[in-house]
Write a protein that holds these residues in place. Structure first.
Motif, PDB file in Angstrom:
ATOM      1  N   GLY A 250       0.918  -1.327   0.041  1.00 51.32           N
ATOM      2  CA  GLY A 250      -0.012  -0.044  -0.005  1.00 51.32           C
ATOM      3  C   GLY A 250       0.883   1.300   0.149  1.00 51.32           C
ATOM      4  O   GLY A 250       1.495   1.424   1.125  1.00 51.32           O
ATOM      5  N   ALA A 319      -1.812   3.813  -4.118  1.00 50.64           N
ATOM      6  CA  ALA A 319      -2.981   3.026  -3.745  1.00 50.64           C
ATOM      7  C   ALA A 319      -4.007   3.876  -2.913  1.00 50.64           C
ATOM      8  O   ALA A 319      -5.377   3.634  -2.816  1.00 50.64           O
ATOM      9  CB  ALA A 319      -2.901   1.824  -3.087  1.00 50.64           C
ATOM     10  N   VAL A 346      -7.278   7.372  -7.105  1.00 54.20           N
ATOM     11  CA  VAL A 346      -7.448   6.607  -5.840  1.00 54.20           C
ATOM     12  C   VAL A 346      -7.945   7.052  -4.751  1.00 54.20           C
ATOM     13  O   VAL A 346      -8.481   8.323  -4.714  1.00 54.20           O
ATOM     14  CB  VAL A 346      -5.717   6.376  -5.627  1.00 54.20           C
ATOM     15  CG1 VAL A 346      -4.821   5.694  -6.738  1.00 54.20           C
ATOM     16  CG2 VAL A 346      -5.091   7.542  -4.963  1.00 54.20           C
ATOM     17  N   ALA A 449      -5.333   2.157   1.394  1.00 50.92           N
ATOM     18  CA  ALA A 449      -4.494   1.702   0.632  1.00 50.92           C
ATOM     19  C   ALA A 449      -4.331   0.179   0.583  1.00 50.92           C
ATOM     20  O   ALA A 449      -3.919  -0.531  -0.444  1.00 50.92           O
ATOM     21  CB  ALA A 449      -2.915   2.193   0.880  1.00 50.92           C
ATOM     22  N   LYS A 451      -6.555  -1.825   0.417  1.00 51.77           N
ATOM     23  CA  LYS A 451      -7.878  -2.179  -0.434  1.00 51.77           C
ATOM     24  C   LYS A 451      -9.116  -2.330   0.565  1.00 51.77           C
ATOM     25  O   LYS A 451     -10.012  -2.940  -0.084  1.00 51.77           O
ATOM     26  CB  LYS A 451      -7.363  -3.735  -1.082  1.00 51.77           C
ATOM     27  CG  LYS A 451      -6.082  -3.511  -2.073  1.00 51.77           C
ATOM     28  CD  LYS A 451      -6.531  -2.819  -3.447  1.00 51.77           C
ATOM     29  CE  LYS A 451      -5.356  -2.770  -4.177  1.00 51.77           C
ATOM     30  NZ  LYS A 451      -4.668  -1.503  -4.063  1.00 51.77           N
TER      31      LYS A 451
END
Ligand SMILES: NC(=O)C1=CN([C@@H]2O[C@H](COP(=O)(O)OP(=O)(O)OC[C@H]3O[C@@H](n4cnc5c(N)ncnc54)[C@H](O)[C@@H]3O)[C@@H](O)[C@H]2O)[C@@H](O)CC1
Ligand SMILES: [K+]
Length: 503
Positions: A250, A319, A346, A449, A451
């Motif tokens: 990340g 990210a 992002v 970052a 996810k």
């Protein structure tokens, strides 16, 4: 995996669904007996955990809240506890169930006193507050008011049944005072008044007791929000693959700091790293290099003037992004943000001065966006002096702007389009100190970052941040807590969560 824990409703709504269930065949006495048994169990546990004398004083009003106290008191008497009761109203003025269970209490050997003045109440052992429940309206007066002041002054631990007497379960209003509970044993569902206005200062720890209301009534109850389901949080921890590299872990870009405010940038960057980001790059205004000379080794720094080209280049590898801590309100900061905001690809957290510069633009952002205002900043976003209906206004704002809104405070609320608001009733008063918000921003960015979807990243971030504050205050005190302590405590919070995820 759901983030929603207990549904939180108004006291009015609770009374409505209870009444409905009774009309449809449920027994109000059955409810009271089950509630009383659960309350007695909680009181016994409190006494055991705190190693107190097995002694309880019941404070009894005239409603069913008082009836609950008598039922619990009778059960405790039968278990060998010393229990005495102070009934503030004549028996005949009390609700039928309250009268009936007062009789059961005296039949079991319990002593009931009818004080003329609050000063006659001898506060011995644990005080069980059954003065007023969901039926409370208006304000405290007369002997009720004097009693609440008297028992609060006693410094004996008070466990409140359903709601601390004096807290309005619909609004959280406290007029002029309420029982200062060490613990609130809520029946069925938590009431929204716990979390609004002054209410949150009085509830202490929250403990649930089931009184037997069927689930279908809970489902049909009109909810204001949900408490965060903490049990599900360990499953949100990002998975770690053995072969990952730092960009996969990340990569976070930060636009933060300004001359005179390097600390906010450092706190937010370190928090992102501590919350699991593999790499962070801080974009800071040119000319503050000297102020950042002693920045931690781990933070990569890139100065900017007015050209966002370097930032946009990094974006292809990043990210998540964070914007705002310590940015300042200088016009050129706003101009810089506006030069790249449309090109962000992002998920991004926007905080503090970032909110100031970008006010009114959020609805157009194509990227997932988490805003983290505290109450004053939220009012500025809404262009108002004070909330008329905080829940409604914040939910509408989140919906219209299609963002995740973290309204920071005690407690913190999270709003998200088409989802019920979440309440995170965690944290410590010591966290009201400069820089703790910067830490939160970094943490949420790191989770994005890694996810996590925005609402999940916000919920886990707020929880871990608050829990870190609790850990620091437990180890030291609330007085001495500073923002960087939270960074030190984060490993312990990760450990707690990852241990739980193995169970
Ligand atoms: N109804 C049910 O089915 C159940 C109710 N339970 C308990 O019952 C409580 C609600 O009971 P009640 O509706 O009897 O209400 P309360 O026990 O809250 O009592 C309210 C009483 O105080 C009076 N009052 C309200 N505001 C006042 C003020 N400002 N100053 C002085 N007096 C005031 C009301 O007129 C009423 O007589 C719950 O909080 C819970 O503890 C539980 O036993 C579980 C089941
Ligand atoms: K009460």
């Amino acid at each position: 995996m759901s983030l929603e824990g207990y549904k939180v409703i108004t006291a009015r709504e609770m009374a409505r669904i209870e009444k409905l269930s009774i009309q449809e065949g449920a027994s109000d006495e059955g409810y009271m007996l089950k509630a009383g048994a659960g309350i007695a169990e909680r009181v016994a546990l409190f006494i055991k955990e705190k190693r107190l004398q097995k002694r309880v004083t019941l404070l009894v009003g005239k409603g069913n809240n008082g009836g609950d106290a008598f039922v619990a008191g009778t059960l405790l008497l039968k278990k060998g506890y010393i229990v005495q009761a102070y009934h503030l109203f004549p028996t005949e003025e009390s609700s039928p169930l309250c009268q009936k269970h007062k009789q059961a209490f005296t039949d079991a050997g319990g002593l009931v006193f009818f004080p003329k003045k609050a000063a006659e109440i001898s506060c011995k052992g644990v005080l069980l507050d059954g003065l007023l429940g969901t039926g409370f309206q208006g304000q405290l007066e007369g002997i009720l008011l004097d009693t609440v002041e008297h028992v609060n002054r006693s410094k004996q631990p008070i466990l409140a049944i359903d709601i601390p007497s004096g807290v309005n379960g619909n609004t959280g209003e406290v007029n002029p005072i309420a029982v200062n509970a060490a613990e609130t044993i809520f029946l069925g569902l938590p009431k929204i008044g716990f979390f609004l206005g002054e209410g949150y200062n009085y509830i202490g720890k929250l403990s649930p007791v089931d009184f037997g209301l069927e689930l279908r009534y809970v489902h049909q109850a009109c909810g204001m929000a949900h408490m965060l389901n903490e049990k599900n949080l360990p499953s949100l921890l990002p998975e770690l693959t053995r072969t990952r590299h730092k960009y996969q872990a990340g990569y976070v870009l930060a636009v933060s700091g300004s001359p005179g405010m390097p600390g906010a940038a450092m706190l937010t960057c370190l928090a992102a790293l501590r919350a699991g980001a593999g790499i962070i790059r801080l974009f800071h205004p040119m000319g503050m290099e000297n102020e950042l000379l002693h920045a931690p080794y781990e933070v990569i720094r890139t100065p900017y003037k007015d050209d966002p080209a370097a930032l946009l280049l990094e974006m292809s590898r990043a990210a998540a992004m964070l914007i705002g801590p310590g940015l300042g309100r200088a016009q050129e900061r706003g101009t810089f943000l506006k030069s790249f905001i449309d090109h962000i690809t992002v998920p991004t957290v926007i905080d503090a001065d970032g909110l100031f510069h970008l006010k009114g633009m959020f609805a157009k952002f194509p990227f997932p966006c988490v805003l983290t205002p505290h109450h004053r900043e939220m009012l500025q976003l809404l262009g108002k002096e004070k909330f008329d209906d905080m829940f409604d206004e914040c939910q509408k704002f989140a919906h219209e702007n299609a963002i995740t809104l973290v309204l920071k405070g005690a407690p913190t609320f999270i709003f998200h389009k088409d989802k019920p608001p979440l309440i995170i009733a965690r944290g410590d008063p010591g966290m009201a100190t400069a820089g703790t918000g910067d830490v939160l921003t970094g943490m949420i960015a790191a989770l994005l970052a890694q996810k996590l979807p925005p609402r999940e990243a916000a919920a886990l971030g707020v929880y871990m941040h608050a829990r870190a504050g609790e850990c620091v205050a437990e180890m030291n005190t609330s007085y001495d807590l500073i923002a960087s302590d939270l960074l030190e405590a984060l490993p312990r919070v990760f450990k707690e969560l990852s241990d739980l995820s193995l169970m």
